[in-house]
Design an enzyme around this catalytic site. Structure first.
Site, short mmCIF file in Angstrom:
data_model
loop_
_atom_site.label_atom_id
_atom_site.label_comp_id
_atom_site.label_asym_id
_atom_site.label_seq_id
_atom_site.Cartn_x
_atom_site.Cartn_y
_atom_site.Cartn_z
NE ARG A 110 -9.32 -83.96 -103.07
CZ ARG A 110 -9.35 -82.84 -102.72
NH1 ARG A 110 -9.09 -81.66 -103.34
NH2 ARG A 110 -10.11 -82.69 -101.39
CE LYS A 152 -9.76 -71.36 -103.81
NZ LYS A 152 -9.28 -71.03 -102.48
NE ARG A 193 -10.68 -69.09 -96.48
CZ ARG A 193 -9.49 -69.47 -96.98
NH1 ARG A 193 -8.85 -68.83 -97.76
NH2 ARG A 193 -8.90 -70.48 -96.60
NE ARG A 217 -8.57 -84.46 -97.96
CZ ARG A 217 -8.70 -83.03 -97.99
NH1 ARG A 217 -7.68 -82.51 -98.77
NH2 ARG A 217 -9.54 -82.16 -97.65
NE ARG A 236 -14.52 -78.79 -98.56
CZ ARG A 236 -13.68 -79.68 -99.14
NH1 ARG A 236 -13.58 -80.75 -99.13
NH2 ARG A 236 -12.68 -79.22 -99.98
P1 AMP Z 1 -6.38 -72.77 -97.42
O1 AMP Z 1 -5.06 -73.06 -97.72
O2 AMP Z 1 -6.59 -71.37 -98.26
O3 AMP Z 1 -7.40 -73.52 -97.40
O4 AMP Z 1 -6.30 -72.11 -95.92
C1 AMP Z 1 -6.00 -72.80 -94.72
C2 AMP Z 1 -6.46 -72.28 -93.53
O5 AMP Z 1 -5.54 -71.02 -93.08
C3 AMP Z 1 -7.81 -71.79 -93.43
O6 AMP Z 1 -8.75 -72.65 -92.94
C4 AMP Z 1 -7.87 -70.74 -92.51
O7 AMP Z 1 -7.62 -71.23 -91.09
C5 AMP Z 1 -6.64 -70.06 -92.71
N1 AMP Z 1 -6.88 -68.97 -93.81
C6 AMP Z 1 -6.08 -68.91 -95.04
N2 AMP Z 1 -6.53 -67.52 -95.78
C7 AMP Z 1 -7.13 -66.95 -94.65
C8 AMP Z 1 -7.82 -65.70 -94.78
N3 AMP Z 1 -7.62 -64.68 -95.78
N4 AMP Z 1 -8.42 -65.12 -93.60
C9 AMP Z 1 -8.42 -65.95 -92.61
N5 AMP Z 1 -7.92 -67.25 -92.40
C10 AMP Z 1 -7.29 -67.52 -93.48
#
Ligand code: AMP
Length: 207
Positions: free
Chosen positions: A123, A13, A84, A155, A166
């Protein structure tokens, strides 16, 4: 031009959002990156992020509103990591309508589960300089970093078991959001096992 990119683990993404944003000359807004930045100054958010908890729909939407009012978002933006939840999808529509705007297209990136396993389990990261490697960009010498010669490690959370979980979680959580956009007729599915640049052609196609 407001695009939303969504997809399960290992669909690329981030990479595809960058490619699309560069091609359209609009910013790539990753709410994860945005929150990691806010977390540097905000203890509550920092704790939530480190516990893997979602930030509340209202807080994240307020942050997003501030971001999209910035000058560089005038022509549009590519959203990655938001919405989300179904509530966020609804709040986004309300927010955009306030400024006479609307989501152009939602692109769901999909790959066969076998490819997700291959990509994630393949990875590795250099324990010394942090460089990343994967099945599409392997190191020249097995187990060694091309840049600094350091040891490569996988990881600890990249296991078949956590990945299955997941993928399952993504499917459950994304279903109502995808249905919401499908009903509006703006959802398209993009094969993310194809070349990443394809995302640009697909974005420019009519639904
Ligand atoms: P990501 O880098 O997209 O995996 O986001 C990392 C973390 O940020 C996630 O595990 C959430 O804790 C928080 N996060 C990112 N986007 C959102 C969202 N749209 N709503 C709520 N929490 C978010």
């Amino acid at each position: 031009m407001i695009y939303i990119l969504t997809g399960g683990p290992a669909t690329g993404k981030g990479t595809r959002s960058d490619i699309l944003a560069n091609a359209l000359e609009i910013p790539h807004i990753s709410t994860g990156d945005m929150l990691r930045n806010v977390a540097k100054k905000n203890l509550e958010i920092r704790e939530k992020l480190s516990n893997g908890e979602l930030i509340s729909d209202e807080i994240i939407t307020d942050l997003l509103e501030q971001r999209i009012l910035e000058d560089d978002c005038k022509e549009g933006f590519v959203l990655d990591g938001y919405p989300r939840t179904l509530k966020q999808a609804e709040l986004l529509d309300v927010l955009l309508a306030k400024y006479g705007r609307a989501v152009t297209k939602v692109m769901e990136l999909t790959i066969p589960d076998e490819l997700a396993f291959k990509r994630i389990l393949g990875r590795s990261k250099c324990t010394h300089c942090g460089a990343s490697y994967g099945i599409d960009f392997p190191p020249k010498r097995k187990g060694r970093c091309d840049i600094c010669g350091g040891h490569l490690a996988v990881r600890t959370d990249d296991t078949a078991e956590t990945l299955s979980k997941r993928i399952e979680t993504y499917r459950e959580n994304s279903k109502p959001i995808l249905d919401y956009y499908r009903d509006k007729g703006i959802l398209m599915t993009v094969d993310a096992s194809a070349h990443p640049e394809r995302v640009v052609e697909e974005a420019q196609m009519e639904i």
